[in-house]
Scaffold this active site. Structure first.
Site, short mmCIF file in Angstrom:
data_model
loop_
_atom_site.label_atom_id
_atom_site.label_comp_id
_atom_site.label_asym_id
_atom_site.label_seq_id
_atom_site.Cartn_x
_atom_site.Cartn_y
_atom_site.Cartn_z
N TRP A 287 -4.00 5.27 15.20
CA TRP A 287 -4.62 5.23 13.87
C TRP A 287 -5.62 4.09 13.75
O TRP A 287 -5.43 3.03 14.32
CB TRP A 287 -3.50 5.02 12.85
CG TRP A 287 -3.98 4.59 11.49
CD1 TRP A 287 -4.26 3.31 11.09
CD2 TRP A 287 -4.24 5.44 10.38
NE1 TRP A 287 -4.66 3.32 9.78
CE2 TRP A 287 -4.66 4.61 9.32
CE3 TRP A 287 -4.13 6.82 10.17
CZ2 TRP A 287 -5.00 5.12 8.06
CZ3 TRP A 287 -4.46 7.32 8.93
CH2 TRP A 287 -4.89 6.48 7.89
N ASP A 290 -9.94 0.46 8.09
CA ASP A 290 -11.16 -0.28 7.75
C ASP A 290 -11.90 -0.87 8.95
O ASP A 290 -11.27 -1.47 9.83
CB ASP A 290 -10.81 -1.48 6.87
CG ASP A 290 -9.89 -1.14 5.72
OD1 ASP A 290 -9.60 0.03 5.51
OD2 ASP A 290 -9.45 -2.10 5.06
N GLN A 306 -9.06 -2.12 11.63
CA GLN A 306 -7.63 -2.00 11.38
C GLN A 306 -7.06 -0.94 12.29
O GLN A 306 -7.45 0.23 12.23
CB GLN A 306 -7.39 -1.61 9.91
CG GLN A 306 -7.71 -2.69 8.94
CD GLN A 306 -6.70 -3.81 9.01
OE1 GLN A 306 -5.59 -3.67 8.50
NE2 GLN A 306 -7.05 -4.91 9.64
N TRP A 314 -0.73 5.13 9.80
CA TRP A 314 -0.98 3.74 9.44
C TRP A 314 0.26 2.92 9.79
O TRP A 314 1.38 3.37 9.61
CB TRP A 314 -1.26 3.65 7.94
CG TRP A 314 -1.68 2.29 7.50
CD1 TRP A 314 -2.95 1.83 7.39
CD2 TRP A 314 -0.82 1.21 7.11
NE1 TRP A 314 -2.93 0.51 6.97
CE2 TRP A 314 -1.65 0.11 6.80
CE3 TRP A 314 0.56 1.05 7.02
CZ2 TRP A 314 -1.14 -1.12 6.38
CZ3 TRP A 314 1.07 -0.18 6.61
CH2 TRP A 314 0.22 -1.25 6.28
N PHE A 347 -4.46 -7.99 8.46
CA PHE A 347 -5.17 -7.09 7.57
C PHE A 347 -6.68 -7.36 7.65
O PHE A 347 -7.15 -8.19 8.40
CB PHE A 347 -4.65 -7.25 6.15
CG PHE A 347 -3.57 -6.26 5.77
CD1 PHE A 347 -2.79 -5.63 6.73
CD2 PHE A 347 -3.34 -5.94 4.43
CE1 PHE A 347 -1.81 -4.72 6.38
CE2 PHE A 347 -2.36 -5.03 4.06
CZ PHE A 347 -1.59 -4.41 5.03
N SER A 348 -7.41 -6.68 6.76
CA SER A 348 -8.87 -6.66 6.88
C SER A 348 -9.52 -8.02 6.63
O SER A 348 -8.96 -8.88 5.95
CB SER A 348 -9.45 -5.64 5.90
OG SER A 348 -9.20 -4.36 6.41
N ASP A 406 -8.51 -9.39 2.17
CA ASP A 406 -9.79 -8.88 2.67
C ASP A 406 -10.97 -9.85 2.44
O ASP A 406 -11.94 -9.51 1.75
CB ASP A 406 -10.13 -7.51 2.04
CG ASP A 406 -8.98 -6.52 2.12
OD1 ASP A 406 -8.13 -6.69 3.01
OD2 ASP A 406 -8.92 -5.60 1.29
N GLU A 454 -10.04 -4.19 -3.49
CA GLU A 454 -10.03 -4.24 -2.02
C GLU A 454 -11.42 -4.35 -1.37
O GLU A 454 -12.39 -3.77 -1.84
CB GLU A 454 -9.36 -3.00 -1.41
CG GLU A 454 -7.94 -2.77 -1.79
CD GLU A 454 -7.30 -1.66 -0.97
OE1 GLU A 454 -6.12 -1.81 -0.66
OE2 GLU A 454 -7.95 -0.64 -0.66
C1 FRU Z 1 -8.06 -0.97 2.63
C2 FRU Z 1 -6.84 -1.80 2.99
C3 FRU Z 1 -7.12 -3.27 2.87
C4 FRU Z 1 -6.12 -3.88 3.79
C5 FRU Z 1 -6.09 -2.88 4.90
C6 FRU Z 1 -4.76 -2.71 5.57
O1 FRU Z 1 -8.04 0.27 3.23
O2 FRU Z 1 -5.76 -1.45 2.17
O3 FRU Z 1 -7.07 -3.77 1.57
O4 FRU Z 1 -6.51 -5.13 4.23
O5 FRU Z 1 -6.48 -1.64 4.35
O6 FRU Z 1 -4.82 -1.86 6.65
#
Ligand code: FRU
Length: 707
Positions: A287, A290, A306, A314, A347-348, A406, A454
């Site tokens: 998977w 972002d 990601q 995910w 995360f992002s 993020d 986000e």
């Molecule tokens: C957006 C999000 C971000 C987060 C990431 C996690 O798609 O939810 O806010 O950092 O994906 O995978």
């Protein structure tokens, strides 16, 4: 035979077989209509055992017979307990089947001796998805032999996975749950291959390299034939022994045996799978969501993203990594930033180059800096001194703590400071926060803009045709953006929210430090999915953003990067055609290939609706409602001088449409049936023309031959 010889023979037989195990003692198998002597509180357990799956529940499996305890009665919000009568502990082990939520004290089975909880077990799930399968759990209760005990089954949790499933509770001389099982493999080749079965329950696993925990993750490990293989590049661990361990494998399973190190990634030839997009970026396996850390440095565009290296869904968030000289031909590299530990996901975030303007790099030795969310901690800074391949964390992390995530970092030249725009939230409010720093280490909060969610981005663009005029674009994950001014600390909004992209589009980010100053964006094609494939989701085509005046005011425009043109194998001019209502006309017959870059201008004339059917997917302009529609996606669009100009990209999982030179853009999940005619044009309500057509079949970006 004399009696004494017979006695000797029998004695030796017993010596060979060992004394027979005492028989198991069944505590409950939940096959009756009610719970018998068990005590029920609350509503979650109902009046008696369930017969399998309950309404609105995913398929429950793995229980024995017809009945089981299933506290999904009344859904996840119902709560209660179920307690056994007292029994005597008379065997060394207690075996039972358990499934459901993994919440200690809340969704669990407890062993109670003298009013103390002395053992506890839970299900395995905490996330959406997961599995309702029951698996064996064994408690070693040898030290409690002779004592009186009760079993209490607890559901004291609402919401996702707020339930517990239990069956077949037995005292026994043998264990049903295997202890953690492991295999050892030498990292003597590049790839550690792990087998995945899409329907297998999720298991927690660990990889330990030379005694240190290297990766902890969840995986649907195949117990039998795998659906596909996932991999980790272990070349950086060269020749170290890897201990790969799993929890709760069935005692007789040898699933771990299949895991091995190889110089290839097992499975279908890479990038040649039947549904693999050929000019959109996809991860080799597993998977992705972002795009992260988009930055140009030293001849390479970096696309971090990601990534779940271990599965199709995910989860297990790592920063995957790919590099490209031209935004079209990508080479995927090993994971760049793994999570610090299980559950503390990477995360992002974004990336910039510190060439002495921050605390980490110098003009002689610039450093590639990633700013990202570490979910257990806050916003962190990681530093790469090897051209973005590996990162080392700043020891002062986290640099910002809040509820958000993020971070996107940019350099603000007029004030000569670093700026971080980052999503934050509190109660019902959501906003983009602005922080400022001199050195990338200490950050000061200077502003916030409400009502965004986000993945923010912030950049300045000149307005075409208005020399000296620039505006600052502030955007977030859903692609909506504001135009305004930014003085390095505060953002002043000068417009309402606008939208450029529609459809399967989310969490876009723009590149920092592009060599030619272009503002290039990549979005996640959210929902572009590949059910039979070993990978999932795709990125949009990289596109250049510009600000242009329109009749409605200044707007952001998007057009595919010009580098895409290098994939064109031909350029065929298409004839101008006039189409009568209800008389569809084949504009391009079959056989043009399945990868297309084409243009067409619709001259609306009297038509109320004009449709281009591209393979089996219809792209429709509705002149009455002034909407462009493709598949399930629709977007408002005014014609310009009675015309709608279309640039259309067709790949194996999607169609992207850039309308009126990028005034709006559509990303549409689609699986075109390429046996059909390539383009059939039809109209309703009046005639229309289709003019200025061009068709370019594309070659795959994954074939490296420079022909
Ligand atoms: C957006 C999000 C971000 C987060 C990431 C996690 O798609 O939810 O806010 O950092 O994906 O995978």
């Amino acid at each position: 035979m004399t009696l004494s010889t017979m006695t000797i023979m029998l004695t030796s037989l017993v010596a060979i077989l060992g004394p027979a195990d005492p028989p198991p003692i069944l505590i409950a198998d939940f096959e009756s209509a009610d719970y018998g002597d068990w005590t029920v509180t609350g509503t979650a357990f109902g009046d008696g055992p369930a017969r399998g799956t309950l309404p609105d529940q995913m398929d429950v499996s793995g229980y024995l017979g017809d009945g089981l305890v299933n506290s999904y009665r009344g859904g996840d919000d119902a709560m209660g307990t179920l307690t056994s009568p007292t029994f005597r502990i008379e065997r060394p082990y207690l075996n039972m089947l358990i499934g459901g939520g993994d919440y200690p004290e809340q969704t669990c089975v407890q062993l109670i001796v003298e009013n103390e909880v002395v053992r506890e077990a839970t299900g395995t799930n905490t996330r959406p998805g997961g599995s309702e399968r029951l698996d064996w759990v064994t408690w070693d209760i040898d030290d409690l032999r002779g004592q009186n005990a009760r079993i209490r089954i607890v559901d004291e949790r609402r919401g996702g996975w707020g339930h517990i499933n239990v069956d077949h509770i037995v005292q026994s001389s043998t264990k049903r749950q295997a202890g953690p099982q492991s295999v050892t493999r030498l990292a003597d080749s590049q790839y550690l291959n792990l087998p995945v079965d899409r329907d297998a329950p999720v298991r927690r696993m660990t990889i330990t390299a030379n005694g240190a925990l290297w990766s902890e993750f969840e995986i649907r490990l195949a117990l039998d034939e795998p659906d596909f293989w996932v991999f980790r590049d272990v070349s950086r661990l060269r020749d170290q022994p890897l201990v790969i361990a799993a929890e709760r494998l069935p005692a007789d399973s040898n699933a771990l045996e299949a895991i091995h190190v190889d110089d290839v990634i097992l499975g279908a030839p890479m990038y040649d799978e039947p549904r693999r997009p050929q000019f959109h970026f996809t991860s080799r396996r597993g998977w992705h969501n972002d795009p992260n850390g988009l930055v140009y440095f030293d001849g390479e565009y970096h696309l971090y993203y990601q990534r779940n290296p271990y599965g199709w869904d995910w989860g297990n968030m790592h920063w995957g990594h790919a590099v490209s000289p031209d935004l079209i031909h990508w080479t995927e590299l090993p994971v760049a930033i793994p999570p610090r530990e299980f559950g503390d996901w990477a995360f992002s975030g974004s990336a910039i180059i510190d060439d002495g303007r921050g605390a980490f790099g110098s003009s002689e030795r610039p450093a590639l800096i990633a700013a990202l969310t570490s979910t257990g901690r806050g916003e962190i800074i990681s530093v790469s001194r090897d051209r973005g391949r590996t990162f080392e964390e700043f020891e002062g992390n986290p640099v910002v703590t809040h509820r958000g995530r993020d971070p996107k970092i940019i350099w603000h030249e007029p004030t000569k400071k670093w700026v971080m725009v980052v999503y934050d939230e509190h109660d019902d409010e959501r906003w983009i926060a602005f922080y400022v720093s001199d050195d990338l280490r200490a950050w000061e909060l200077t502003d916030r803009v409400l009502d965004f969610y986000e993945c923010p981005d912030l950049f300045e663009l000149p307005v075409e045709g208005r020399p000296g005029v620039t505006l600052w674009v502030l955007s977030a994950a859903d692609g909506r953006y504001l135009l305004g001014d930014f003085d390095g600390r505060e953002y002043t909004t000068r417009s309402g929210k606008h939208q450029l992209w529609y459809g399967n589009y989310y969490a876009a980010q723009t590149f920092d430090n592009t060599p030619d100053g272009r503002r290039i964006q990549i979005g996640w094609g959210r929902g572009i999915t590949f059910p039979e494939m070993p990978f999932n989701q795709q990125m949009t085509i990289p596109h250049t953003l510009t600000l242009r005046p329109t009749a409605e005011g200044v707007r952001l425009f998007a057009e595919p990067v010009t580098e895409l043109e290098t994939l064109r194998t031909a350029e065929v001019a298409l004839p101008d055609v006039e189409v009568d209502p209800d008389k569809p006309l084949t504009w391009v017959g079959s056989g043009a290939g399945d990868l297309l870059d084409m243009e067409a201008t619709i001259v609306l004339e009297e038509a109320e609706m004009v449709a281009l059917r591209i393979f089996t997917i219809s792209l429709v302009y509705d002149a009455i409602s002034k909407k462009l529609k493709c598949g399930d996606v629709e977007a408002p669009l005014d014609p310009v001088d009675g015309r709608v100009r279309l640039r259309i990209l067709v790949d194996r999982g999607s169609i992207e449409v850039f309308a009126n030179d990028g005034r709006i853009a559509l990303s549409v999940a689609a699986r075109p049936d390429t046996d059909a005619e390539t383009v059939v044009v039809s109209t309703q309500g009046g005639t229309a023309k289709v003019v200025d057509g061009r068709l370019s079949p594309l070659k795959s970006a994954w074939t490296r031959t420079e022909d």
